[in-house]
Design a protein around this motif. Structure first.
Motif, short mmCIF file in Angstrom:
data_model
loop_
_atom_site.label_atom_id
_atom_site.label_comp_id
_atom_site.label_asym_id
_atom_site.label_seq_id
_atom_site.Cartn_x
_atom_site.Cartn_y
_atom_site.Cartn_z
N ARG A 230 0.84 -1.20 0.00
CA ARG A 230 0.00 0.00 0.00
C ARG A 230 0.87 1.25 0.00
O ARG A 230 1.96 1.25 0.59
CB ARG A 230 -0.91 0.00 1.23
CG ARG A 230 -1.94 -1.10 1.23
CD ARG A 230 -2.56 -1.26 2.59
NE ARG A 230 -1.58 -1.75 3.55
CZ ARG A 230 -1.84 -1.94 4.84
NH1 ARG A 230 -3.04 -1.68 5.31
NH2 ARG A 230 -0.90 -2.39 5.65
N PRO A 231 0.44 2.31 -0.65
CA PRO A 231 1.26 3.53 -0.69
C PRO A 231 1.52 4.07 0.70
O PRO A 231 0.66 4.07 1.58
CB PRO A 231 0.38 4.51 -1.50
CG PRO A 231 -0.51 3.64 -2.32
CD PRO A 231 -0.77 2.42 -1.47
N SER A 232 2.76 4.49 0.92
CA SER A 232 3.19 5.14 2.17
C SER A 232 3.10 4.23 3.38
O SER A 232 3.04 4.70 4.51
CB SER A 232 2.37 6.43 2.42
OG SER A 232 2.47 7.32 1.34
N ILE A 233 3.08 2.90 3.17
CA ILE A 233 3.09 1.95 4.28
C ILE A 233 4.45 1.28 4.27
O ILE A 233 4.78 0.52 3.35
CB ILE A 233 1.97 0.90 4.15
CG1 ILE A 233 0.61 1.60 4.06
CG2 ILE A 233 2.01 -0.04 5.33
CD1 ILE A 233 0.23 2.39 5.28
N SER A 234 5.25 1.52 5.31
CA SER A 234 6.64 1.09 5.30
C SER A 234 6.83 -0.38 5.65
O SER A 234 7.87 -0.95 5.36
CB SER A 234 7.46 1.94 6.28
OG SER A 234 6.95 1.80 7.60
N ASN A 235 5.83 -1.01 6.28
CA ASN A 235 6.01 -2.39 6.75
C ASN A 235 5.13 -3.38 6.00
O ASN A 235 4.75 -4.42 6.54
CB ASN A 235 5.71 -2.47 8.25
CG ASN A 235 4.30 -2.03 8.57
OD1 ASN A 235 3.62 -1.45 7.74
ND2 ASN A 235 3.86 -2.30 9.79
N ASP A 236 4.81 -3.08 4.75
CA ASP A 236 3.98 -3.99 3.97
C ASP A 236 4.80 -5.05 3.23
O ASP A 236 4.23 -5.86 2.51
CB ASP A 236 3.15 -3.20 2.96
CG ASP A 236 1.75 -2.90 3.50
OD1 ASP A 236 1.50 -3.21 4.67
OD2 ASP A 236 0.92 -2.36 2.75
N THR A 330 1.54 -24.86 8.44
CA THR A 330 0.86 -25.28 7.21
C THR A 330 0.67 -24.16 6.20
O THR A 330 0.56 -24.42 5.01
CB THR A 330 -0.52 -25.87 7.54
OG1 THR A 330 -1.29 -24.90 8.28
CG2 THR A 330 -0.36 -27.13 8.39
N GLU A 331 0.63 -22.90 6.66
CA GLU A 331 0.44 -21.81 5.72
C GLU A 331 1.07 -20.53 6.25
O GLU A 331 1.29 -20.36 7.44
CB GLU A 331 -1.05 -21.57 5.43
CG GLU A 331 -1.85 -21.08 6.60
CD GLU A 331 -3.31 -20.81 6.25
OE1 GLU A 331 -3.76 -21.33 5.21
OE2 GLU A 331 -3.98 -20.11 7.02
N VAL A 332 1.37 -19.65 5.30
CA VAL A 332 1.93 -18.34 5.60
C VAL A 332 1.00 -17.30 4.99
O VAL A 332 0.58 -17.42 3.83
CB VAL A 332 3.35 -18.19 5.02
CG1 VAL A 332 3.87 -16.78 5.27
CG2 VAL A 332 4.29 -19.21 5.64
N ILE A 333 0.68 -16.28 5.76
CA ILE A 333 -0.27 -15.26 5.31
C ILE A 333 0.43 -13.92 5.25
O ILE A 333 1.03 -13.46 6.22
CB ILE A 333 -1.48 -15.17 6.25
CG1 ILE A 333 -2.19 -16.53 6.34
CG2 ILE A 333 -2.45 -14.09 5.77
CD1 ILE A 333 -3.35 -16.54 7.30
N LEU A 334 0.36 -13.30 4.09
CA LEU A 334 0.82 -11.93 3.92
C LEU A 334 -0.43 -11.07 3.94
O LEU A 334 -1.18 -11.02 2.98
CB LEU A 334 1.58 -11.77 2.61
CG LEU A 334 2.27 -10.43 2.36
CD1 LEU A 334 3.31 -10.15 3.42
CD2 LEU A 334 2.89 -10.40 0.98
N LYS A 335 -0.67 -10.40 5.05
CA LYS A 335 -1.95 -9.73 5.28
C LYS A 335 -2.04 -8.38 4.58
O LYS A 335 -1.04 -7.72 4.33
CB LYS A 335 -2.18 -9.54 6.78
CG LYS A 335 -2.26 -10.84 7.56
CD LYS A 335 -2.53 -10.57 9.02
CE LYS A 335 -2.64 -11.87 9.80
NZ LYS A 335 -2.88 -11.64 11.24
#
Length: 351
Positions: A230-236, A330-335
């Motif tokens: 997302r724009p201007s989000i440093s920890n995405d 079992t899974e990894v989520i990139l929120k």
């Protein structure tokens, strides 16, 4: 504010302390009071006889002026405007009724200090999360700086990692940032991992190499779905950032800048070999990314679980609860990210 009952209680306590030999001033000091306060409380049945100032402020608005300002605030011309807009407009008409702060104060008194415009707030929707439950489904990539001996000049480390296994599937060091170089690196990674079309989603931040036309065209050609922070989000893009932190906090990381591109590449290759094949990664139950990527982690973790169960059966009194959890993730989520469709206008132009 202290109630009359509390004041009475304090005076009784101090009176008892004085009968026991304590000094009134010391007792008052312990309670955070002055002797003058105790004397005032003791007069007139604890009523505070102090008088406030009776003089009205010289700049106080009259009732007529308040009514005049209120009428202006409620008028059809200014009903949808805030005082910051009203004051200059009145000044253009040669009228001054009061400052912005005065008008805001009157709005609060009249309980009219609400959103004065009829606009509705914009509806915002959270992006869909990206989920990976097997290798080569979700990749992340980024670029970091490596210092050189020339001041103001850097080498650029390009890194692509698989989020499910944490394996660095591609890594290279170049002398400059470029979408063309990034496209070549992604191509090599897809060929090495034998990635079919429409299998991998590639996440990145919004840097120019990530969103340039050459890069987007290559991703479309490879059948890789791009995803952006997302724009201007440093920890995405946390996984790539975490990998870079591991890289730069290694004891082997040079104290001095790299002398040449060859030296930087040699060090990067050594780091990747250690990271993929030797490093026991904490987020995947302390197996190596290579073991996780190839599926060997299932057998390794099952063996650890067996070792712990045997240890508990031999000495059950040493275990207050269950043994350590060695079940594989079992899974990894990139929120909070949303995929970019391959048929977007930008990719059509790039193609």
């Amino acid at each position: 504010m202290i109630s009359q009952e509390d004041k009475q209680t304090v005076l009784k306590l101090i009176l008892e302390a004085c009968k026991s030999g304590a000094r009134k001033s010391k007792a008052a000091q312990l309670l955070g009071l002055t002797i003058r306060t105790l004397q005032r409380w003791g007069k007139n049945s604890l009523l505070d006889s102090r008088k406030g100032s009776r003089a009205a402020p010289g700049n106080k608005l009259s009732d007529h002026e308040k009514i005049q300002i209120a009428n202006v605030l409620e008028s059809p011309e200014f009903a949808a405007s805030n005082p910051n807009q009203i004051v200059p407009r009145l000044a253009d008409q040669g009228i001054y009724l009061g400052s912005e702060s005065t008008m805001y104060r009157i709005l609060r008194e009249l309980k009219m200090n609400i959103h004065r415009q009829s606009s509705l707030p914009a509806k915002r929707h959270s992006p869909d999360p990206l989920i990976s439950n097997a290798p080569n489904q979700l990749w992340s990539w980024d670029i970091t700086y490596l210092p050189s001996t020339v001041r103001g000049r850097f080498f650029y480390l390009y890194m692509v990692m698989d989020l499910y296994s944490r394996k660095a599937v591609a890594c290279q060091v170049y002398e400059y940032e470029s979408g063309d170089l990034a496209a070549d690196l992604i191509t090599d990674a897809c060929l090495q991992e034998k990635i079919p079309k429409d299998q991998v989603t590639l996440h990145s931040d919004n840097g120019s190499p990530m969103k340039c036309a050459t890069m987007l065209a290559k991703l479309q050609d490879l059948g890789v779905v791009p995803s952006f922070s997302r724009p201007s989000i440093s920890n995405d893009n946390p996984y790539s950032e975490s990998l870079f932190r591991t890289l730069k906090y290694r004891p082997e990381y040079p104290d001095k800048p790299f002398k040449s591109l060859f030296e930087a590449r040699e060090w990067a290759n050594r780091f990747i070999n250690w990271y993929n094949k030797e490093h026991l990664h904490s987020s995947i139950h302390f197996v190596t990314p290579e073991d996780r990527h190839s599926g060997r982690d299932i057998k390794i973790l099952a063996n650890r679980q067996h070792v712990y169960q045997e240890a508990k059966s031999k000495n059950p009194e040493r275990w207050s609860g269950k043994t350590r959890n060695w079940n594989p993730t079992t899974e990894v989520i990139l929120k909070k990210f949303k995929k970019v469709k391959k048929t977007s206008e930008k990719m059509k132009k790039a193609a």
